[in-house]
Design a protein around this motif. Sequence first.
Motif, PDB file in Angstrom:
ATOM      1  N   HIS A 172     -13.270  -6.551 -10.852  1.00 13.25           N
ATOM      2  CA  HIS A 172     -12.673  -6.278 -12.479  1.00 13.25           C
ATOM      3  C   HIS A 172     -11.555  -7.301 -12.390  1.00 13.25           C
ATOM      4  CE1 HIS A 172     -14.799  -2.521 -11.559  1.00 13.25           C
ATOM      5  NE2 HIS A 172     -14.815  -2.694 -12.889  1.00 13.25           N
ATOM      6  N   ARG A 173     -11.374  -8.354 -11.844  1.00 13.19           N
ATOM      7  CA  ARG A 173     -10.567  -9.484 -11.847  1.00 13.19           C
ATOM      8  C   ARG A 173      -9.015  -9.013 -11.701  1.00 13.19           C
ATOM      9  NH1 ARG A 173     -15.042 -11.299 -15.057  1.00 13.19           N
ATOM     10  NH2 ARG A 173     -15.816 -13.266 -13.868  1.00 13.19           N
ATOM     11  N   PHE A 174      -8.682  -8.159 -10.973  1.00 14.90           N
ATOM     12  CA  PHE A 174      -7.437  -7.664 -10.716  1.00 14.90           C
ATOM     13  C   PHE A 174      -6.478  -8.632  -9.964  1.00 14.90           C
ATOM     14  CE2 PHE A 174      -8.793  -3.692 -12.081  1.00 14.90           C
ATOM     15  CZ  PHE A 174      -8.155  -3.302 -13.065  1.00 14.90           C
ATOM     16  N   LEU A 175      -5.283  -9.114 -10.384  1.00 16.29           N
ATOM     17  CA  LEU A 175      -4.685 -10.266  -9.794  1.00 16.29           C
ATOM     18  C   LEU A 175      -3.712  -9.775  -8.565  1.00 16.29           C
ATOM     19  CD1 LEU A 175      -3.161 -12.061 -12.966  1.00 16.29           C
ATOM     20  CD2 LEU A 175      -5.401 -12.701 -11.529  1.00 16.29           C
ATOM     21  N   ASN A 176      -3.467 -10.530  -7.635  1.00 16.97           N
ATOM     22  CA  ASN A 176      -2.503 -10.302  -6.500  1.00 16.97           C
ATOM     23  C   ASN A 176      -2.777  -9.117  -5.780  1.00 16.97           C
ATOM     24  OD1 ASN A 176      -1.466 -13.074  -7.522  1.00 16.97           O
ATOM     25  ND2 ASN A 176      -0.316 -11.918  -8.899  1.00 16.97           N
ATOM     26  N   PRO A 177      -3.898  -8.639  -5.312  1.00 14.28           N
ATOM     27  CA  PRO A 177      -4.002  -7.492  -4.893  1.00 14.28           C
ATOM     28  C   PRO A 177      -3.248  -7.308  -3.374  1.00 14.28           C
ATOM     29  CG  PRO A 177      -5.951  -8.722  -4.226  1.00 14.28           C
ATOM     30  CD  PRO A 177      -4.991  -9.523  -5.213  1.00 14.28           C
ATOM     31  N   VAL A 178      -2.400  -6.239  -3.145  1.00 17.61           N
ATOM     32  CA  VAL A 178      -1.704  -6.128  -2.012  1.00 17.61           C
ATOM     33  C   VAL A 178      -2.024  -4.619  -1.505  1.00 17.61           C
ATOM     34  CG1 VAL A 178       0.814  -5.886  -0.950  1.00 17.61           C
ATOM     35  CG2 VAL A 178       0.305  -7.422  -2.727  1.00 17.61           C
ATOM     36  N   PHE A 179      -2.081  -4.394  -0.294  1.00 14.53           N
ATOM     37  CA  PHE A 179      -2.431  -2.928   0.413  1.00 14.53           C
ATOM     38  C   PHE A 179      -1.022  -2.360   0.711  1.00 14.53           C
ATOM     39  CE2 PHE A 179      -6.517  -4.933   1.048  1.00 14.53           C
ATOM     40  CZ  PHE A 179      -7.501  -4.053   0.642  1.00 14.53           C
ATOM     41  N   PHE A 180      -1.076  -1.008   0.347  1.00 17.09           N
ATOM     42  CA  PHE A 180      -0.063  -0.185   0.869  1.00 17.09           C
ATOM     43  C   PHE A 180      -0.642   1.084   1.389  1.00 17.09           C
ATOM     44  CE2 PHE A 180       1.828  -2.569  -2.786  1.00 17.09           C
ATOM     45  CZ  PHE A 180       3.013  -2.723  -2.452  1.00 17.09           C
ATOM     46  N   ILE A 181      -0.412   1.233   2.830  1.00 19.22           N
ATOM     47  CA  ILE A 181      -1.322   2.147   3.688  1.00 19.22           C
ATOM     48  C   ILE A 181      -0.472   3.120   4.207  1.00 19.22           C
ATOM     49  CG2 ILE A 181      -2.744   2.047   5.673  1.00 19.22           C
ATOM     50  CD1 ILE A 181      -3.656  -0.804   4.920  1.00 19.22           C
ATOM     51  N   ASP A 182      -0.963   4.247   4.200  1.00 19.63           N
ATOM     52  CA  ASP A 182      -0.322   5.467   5.025  1.00 19.63           C
ATOM     53  C   ASP A 182      -1.479   6.216   5.908  1.00 19.63           C
ATOM     54  OD1 ASP A 182       2.283   5.510   4.315  1.00 19.63           O
ATOM     55  OD2 ASP A 182       1.867   6.166   2.158  1.00 19.63           O
TER      56      ASP A 182
END
Length: 134
Positions: A42-52
């Motif tokens: 879906h062409r979302f820019l700059n993906p960054v994971f946040f994980i718990d």
Amino acid sequence: MLRATEKITALYCRLSQEDSQEGDSNSIINQKNILMQYAREHRFLNPVFFIDDGYSGTSFERPGFQAMLDEVEAGNVSCVIVKDLSRFGRNFAMTGMCTTITFAKHNVRFIAINDNYDTINPNSTDSDFAQLKN
């Protein structure tokens, strides 16, 4: 505040101790794969994971969630994507406050992939049932 093209897409994963009994379907690795594939398609820019990992969804005092919320409040996030609403949180009131008040205040789109919930589209298939799913 960052320009729209510099903002991140927050990909949030959570797994509690109880959820780990369900096996790989809710594993952090599985969630990361689903979220990254969705972001790319879906062409979302700059993906960054946040994980718990190992945190209950009934409390929002989770380090990954709080780090993501700090980025939202700093104006650095354009969209938050989760596998489903239960990964975001299991507290109906707090989940609603985040998605309808905090995210809206900061112009952050919220997507729960498996629940077909997207705040940009109030007519998304399951938007009426989102609160019940929490």
